[in-house]
Design a protein around this motif. Sequence first.
Motif, PDB file in Angstrom:
ATOM      1  N   LEU A   1     -44.146   9.652  -6.980  1.00  0.00           N
ATOM      2  CA  LEU A   1     -43.579  10.969  -7.246  1.00  0.00           C
ATOM      3  C   LEU A   1     -44.261  12.010  -6.366  1.00  0.00           C
ATOM      4  O   LEU A   1     -45.477  11.961  -6.168  1.00  0.00           O
ATOM      5  CB  LEU A   1     -43.768  11.358  -8.711  1.00  0.00           C
ATOM      6  CG  LEU A   1     -43.151  10.455  -9.774  1.00  0.00           C
ATOM      7  CD1 LEU A   1     -43.316  11.096 -11.141  1.00  0.00           C
ATOM      8  CD2 LEU A   1     -41.687  10.178  -9.491  1.00  0.00           C
ATOM      9  N   SER A   2     -43.475  12.948  -5.850  1.00  0.00           N
ATOM     10  CA  SER A   2     -44.068  14.007  -5.037  1.00  0.00           C
ATOM     11  C   SER A   2     -43.465  15.346  -5.424  1.00  0.00           C
ATOM     12  O   SER A   2     -42.314  15.440  -5.859  1.00  0.00           O
ATOM     13  CB  SER A   2     -43.849  13.741  -3.548  1.00  0.00           C
ATOM     14  OG  SER A   2     -42.474  13.751  -3.219  1.00  0.00           O
ATOM     15  N   PHE A   3     -44.282  16.385  -5.227  1.00  0.00           N
ATOM     16  CA  PHE A   3     -43.865  17.755  -5.509  1.00  0.00           C
ATOM     17  C   PHE A   3     -44.198  18.609  -4.287  1.00  0.00           C
ATOM     18  O   PHE A   3     -45.356  18.648  -3.863  1.00  0.00           O
ATOM     19  CB  PHE A   3     -44.587  18.302  -6.743  1.00  0.00           C
ATOM     20  CG  PHE A   3     -44.266  17.569  -8.011  1.00  0.00           C
ATOM     21  CD1 PHE A   3     -43.262  18.003  -8.854  1.00  0.00           C
ATOM     22  CD2 PHE A   3     -44.957  16.407  -8.348  1.00  0.00           C
ATOM     23  CE1 PHE A   3     -42.955  17.317 -10.015  1.00  0.00           C
ATOM     24  CE2 PHE A   3     -44.663  15.710  -9.511  1.00  0.00           C
ATOM     25  CZ  PHE A   3     -43.654  16.167 -10.351  1.00  0.00           C
ATOM     26  N   ASP A   4     -43.193  19.263  -3.736  1.00  0.00           N
ATOM     27  CA  ASP A   4     -43.413  20.184  -2.632  1.00  0.00           C
ATOM     28  C   ASP A   4     -43.662  21.574  -3.226  1.00  0.00           C
ATOM     29  O   ASP A   4     -42.727  22.250  -3.676  1.00  0.00           O
ATOM     30  CB  ASP A   4     -42.194  20.210  -1.705  1.00  0.00           C
ATOM     31  CG  ASP A   4     -42.043  18.917  -0.928  1.00  0.00           C
ATOM     32  OD1 ASP A   4     -42.880  18.001  -1.110  1.00  0.00           O
ATOM     33  OD2 ASP A   4     -41.090  18.813  -0.142  1.00  0.00           O
ATOM     34  N   ALA A   5     -44.930  21.974  -3.235  1.00  0.00           N
ATOM     35  CA  ALA A   5     -45.336  23.214  -3.898  1.00  0.00           C
ATOM     36  C   ALA A   5     -45.156  24.394  -2.942  1.00  0.00           C
ATOM     37  O   ALA A   5     -46.128  25.017  -2.502  1.00  0.00           O
ATOM     38  CB  ALA A   5     -46.783  23.086  -4.373  1.00  0.00           C
ATOM     39  N   ASP A   6     -43.915  24.721  -2.655  1.00  0.00           N
ATOM     40  CA  ASP A   6     -43.608  25.756  -1.667  1.00  0.00           C
ATOM     41  C   ASP A   6     -43.953  27.153  -2.164  1.00  0.00           C
ATOM     42  O   ASP A   6     -44.386  28.007  -1.391  1.00  0.00           O
ATOM     43  CB  ASP A   6     -42.121  25.708  -1.302  1.00  0.00           C
ATOM     44  CG  ASP A   6     -41.697  24.378  -0.727  1.00  0.00           C
ATOM     45  OD1 ASP A   6     -42.532  23.688  -0.117  1.00  0.00           O
ATOM     46  OD2 ASP A   6     -40.513  24.009  -0.899  1.00  0.00           O
ATOM     47  N   HIS A   7     -43.670  27.424  -3.427  1.00  0.00           N
ATOM     48  CA  HIS A   7     -43.952  28.712  -4.056  1.00  0.00           C
ATOM     49  C   HIS A   7     -43.408  29.871  -3.206  1.00  0.00           C
ATOM     50  O   HIS A   7     -42.242  29.854  -2.836  1.00  0.00           O
ATOM     51  CB  HIS A   7     -45.436  28.848  -4.365  1.00  0.00           C
ATOM     52  CG  HIS A   7     -45.995  27.741  -5.203  1.00  0.00           C
ATOM     53  ND1 HIS A   7     -45.253  27.076  -6.146  1.00  0.00           N
ATOM     54  CD2 HIS A   7     -47.233  27.167  -5.240  1.00  0.00           C
ATOM     55  CE1 HIS A   7     -45.983  26.148  -6.736  1.00  0.00           C
ATOM     56  NE2 HIS A   7     -47.196  26.178  -6.199  1.00  0.00           N
ATOM     57  N   GLU A   8     -44.228  30.816  -2.828  1.00  0.00           N
ATOM     58  CA  GLU A   8     -43.730  32.012  -2.135  1.00  0.00           C
ATOM     59  C   GLU A   8     -43.472  31.815  -0.640  1.00  0.00           C
ATOM     60  O   GLU A   8     -42.989  32.729   0.037  1.00  0.00           O
ATOM     61  CB  GLU A   8     -44.714  33.175  -2.299  1.00  0.00           C
ATOM     62  CG  GLU A   8     -44.873  33.681  -3.714  1.00  0.00           C
ATOM     63  CD  GLU A   8     -46.033  33.037  -4.453  1.00  0.00           C
ATOM     64  OE1 GLU A   8     -46.496  33.612  -5.443  1.00  0.00           O
ATOM     65  OE2 GLU A   8     -46.475  31.937  -4.030  1.00  0.00           O
ATOM     66  N   THR A   9     -43.787  30.644  -0.097  1.00  0.00           N
ATOM     67  CA  THR A   9     -43.756  30.506   1.357  1.00  0.00           C
ATOM     68  C   THR A   9     -42.350  30.497   1.951  1.00  0.00           C
ATOM     69  O   THR A   9     -42.187  30.835   3.132  1.00  0.00           O
ATOM     70  CB  THR A   9     -44.487  29.231   1.821  1.00  0.00           C
ATOM     71  OG1 THR A   9     -43.869  28.078   1.241  1.00  0.00           O
ATOM     72  CG2 THR A   9     -45.963  29.299   1.444  1.00  0.00           C
ATOM     73  N   ILE A  10     -41.335  30.142   1.184  1.00  0.00           N
ATOM     74  CA  ILE A  10     -39.985  30.108   1.754  1.00  0.00           C
ATOM     75  C   ILE A  10     -39.540  31.513   2.175  1.00  0.00           C
ATOM     76  O   ILE A  10     -39.160  31.726   3.332  1.00  0.00           O
ATOM     77  CB  ILE A  10     -38.977  29.469   0.787  1.00  0.00           C
ATOM     78  CG1 ILE A  10     -39.398  28.038   0.440  1.00  0.00           C
ATOM     79  CG2 ILE A  10     -37.576  29.492   1.390  1.00  0.00           C
ATOM     80  CD1 ILE A  10     -39.439  27.098   1.608  1.00  0.00           C
ATOM     81  N   PRO A  11     -39.583  32.504   1.280  1.00  0.00           N
ATOM     82  CA  PRO A  11     -39.216  33.846   1.751  1.00  0.00           C
ATOM     83  C   PRO A  11     -40.205  34.399   2.781  1.00  0.00           C
ATOM     84  O   PRO A  11     -39.788  35.065   3.735  1.00  0.00           O
ATOM     85  CB  PRO A  11     -39.210  34.685   0.467  1.00  0.00           C
ATOM     86  CG  PRO A  11     -39.989  33.913  -0.527  1.00  0.00           C
ATOM     87  CD  PRO A  11     -39.793  32.483  -0.175  1.00  0.00           C
ATOM     88  N   LEU A  12     -41.492  34.127   2.612  1.00  0.00           N
ATOM     89  CA  LEU A  12     -42.461  34.652   3.571  1.00  0.00           C
ATOM     90  C   LEU A  12     -42.202  34.115   4.972  1.00  0.00           C
ATOM     91  O   LEU A  12     -42.309  34.842   5.964  1.00  0.00           O
ATOM     92  CB  LEU A  12     -43.879  34.302   3.122  1.00  0.00           C
ATOM     93  CG  LEU A  12     -44.429  35.068   1.916  1.00  0.00           C
ATOM     94  CD1 LEU A  12     -45.796  34.515   1.529  1.00  0.00           C
ATOM     95  CD2 LEU A  12     -44.521  36.562   2.204  1.00  0.00           C
ATOM     96  N   ARG A  13     -41.853  32.841   5.075  1.00  0.00           N
ATOM     97  CA  ARG A  13     -41.555  32.250   6.378  1.00  0.00           C
ATOM     98  C   ARG A  13     -40.447  33.005   7.090  1.00  0.00           C
ATOM     99  O   ARG A  13     -40.456  33.175   8.316  1.00  0.00           O
ATOM    100  CB  ARG A  13     -41.131  30.793   6.186  1.00  0.00           C
ATOM    101  CG  ARG A  13     -40.586  30.127   7.438  1.00  0.00           C
ATOM    102  CD  ARG A  13     -39.758  28.913   7.096  1.00  0.00           C
ATOM    103  NE  ARG A  13     -38.560  29.245   6.344  1.00  0.00           N
ATOM    104  CZ  ARG A  13     -37.856  28.374   5.619  1.00  0.00           C
ATOM    105  NH1 ARG A  13     -38.254  27.111   5.538  1.00  0.00           N
ATOM    106  NH2 ARG A  13     -36.773  28.756   4.966  1.00  0.00           N
ATOM    107  N   ASP A  14     -39.464  33.465   6.324  1.00  0.00           N
ATOM    108  CA  ASP A  14     -38.317  34.148   6.896  1.00  0.00           C
ATOM    109  C   ASP A  14     -38.519  35.651   6.991  1.00  0.00           C
ATOM    110  O   ASP A  14     -37.567  36.388   7.307  1.00  0.00           O
ATOM    111  CB  ASP A  14     -37.067  33.845   6.063  1.00  0.00           C
ATOM    112  CG  ASP A  14     -36.696  32.364   6.085  1.00  0.00           C
ATOM    113  OD1 ASP A  14     -36.982  31.705   7.105  1.00  0.00           O
ATOM    114  OD2 ASP A  14     -36.134  31.872   5.087  1.00  0.00           O
ATOM    115  N   GLY A  15     -39.739  36.122   6.713  1.00  0.00           N
ATOM    116  CA  GLY A  15     -40.009  37.544   6.775  1.00  0.00           C
ATOM    117  C   GLY A  15     -39.418  38.327   5.627  1.00  0.00           C
ATOM    118  O   GLY A  15     -39.306  39.559   5.691  1.00  0.00           O
ATOM    119  N   ASP A  16     -39.028  37.641   4.553  1.00  0.00           N
ATOM    120  CA  ASP A  16     -38.445  38.288   3.373  1.00  0.00           C
ATOM    121  C   ASP A  16     -39.565  38.625   2.395  1.00  0.00           C
ATOM    122  O   ASP A  16     -40.157  37.726   1.788  1.00  0.00           O
ATOM    123  CB  ASP A  16     -37.432  37.345   2.723  1.00  0.00           C
ATOM    124  CG  ASP A  16     -36.685  37.984   1.555  1.00  0.00           C
ATOM    125  OD1 ASP A  16     -37.092  39.080   1.102  1.00  0.00           O
ATOM    126  OD2 ASP A  16     -35.705  37.372   1.083  1.00  0.00           O
TER     127      ASP A  16
END
Length: 304
Positions: free
Chosen positions: A43-58
């Motif tokens: 089992l794996s968990f991708d703990a992205d949290h706030e990084t998705i919007p931050l990556r896009d400058g959002d």
Amino acid sequence: MSEDPPPWRWPEATWRGHVERVRAGRRLTPSRWPGGARVAVALSFDADHETIPLRDGDTSPGRLAQGEYGARAAMPRILRLLAEYDVPASFFVPAVSALLHPRSVEECVAAGHEIAVHGWIHERNTLLSPADELALTSHALDTLEGLCGSRPAGIRTPSWDFSESTLDVIRELGFRYDSSLMADDEPYELLADGVPTGVVELPVEWIRDDMPYLGMERHAALRPYTPPRALLEIWRDEFDAARAEGGLFQLTLHPHVIGHRSRLVVLRELLRHIRGCSDVWFATHAAVADAALAAIAPQKEVSP
């Protein structure tokens, strides 16, 4: 200025070169998993949290709050559920997520789970220069090592993107395994331009990922059309087939997606089903990679 020819004009050497750049080599499924188990469950968990919007400058507080939910509300639930069923898991963590939530990393490590690399800020590595990709991945690796006290053994590229340089980066930084590609159901060795690398691939697949079923993008076409309980049937069938074949059942989840109350029910029921089988080996991705690496360890020559 002349433009590159379209793909339908490529000579064979060109299209073969692209195909062979990163390729699947030997399948590395052991005849039996550790302890004599018939099936391995990772089992794996991708703990992205706030990084998705931050990556896009959002930097919208609303988008950042959606990611914060993964660390604040979902992670404690997930860790409690894993402890209840005594299941080790692998957490692929962007370094920025780890720096924002160091306590969460500490709790994962204390519970015996694996921390692995998932980029610096969930960057799109196919848009980076080779030097930038190496620098960001190296920085992420060092950051996670500093936070969790041991050097991560594996990597999952953000968004499962794989550039022309990614395998070179993986080899240069000494990762034992990658979990970003999709050439098989079972572990296999990565080839670089036809040459075996000794790097294990633990393949992913969108059908074994919660995001395509449950993800939501307000300004895009992604919508949670699939009822959560329908995933139980899909993933249970995937596990049952892996068990019948003596292979690997690998699952990719995201805390901010699966960690909601009505969705975590699915993971609970799946673990209950798997725990009902006596021939299962639950393992981190690093442990599965080690079992696979044993299959390609140099064998002693036998004198005639």
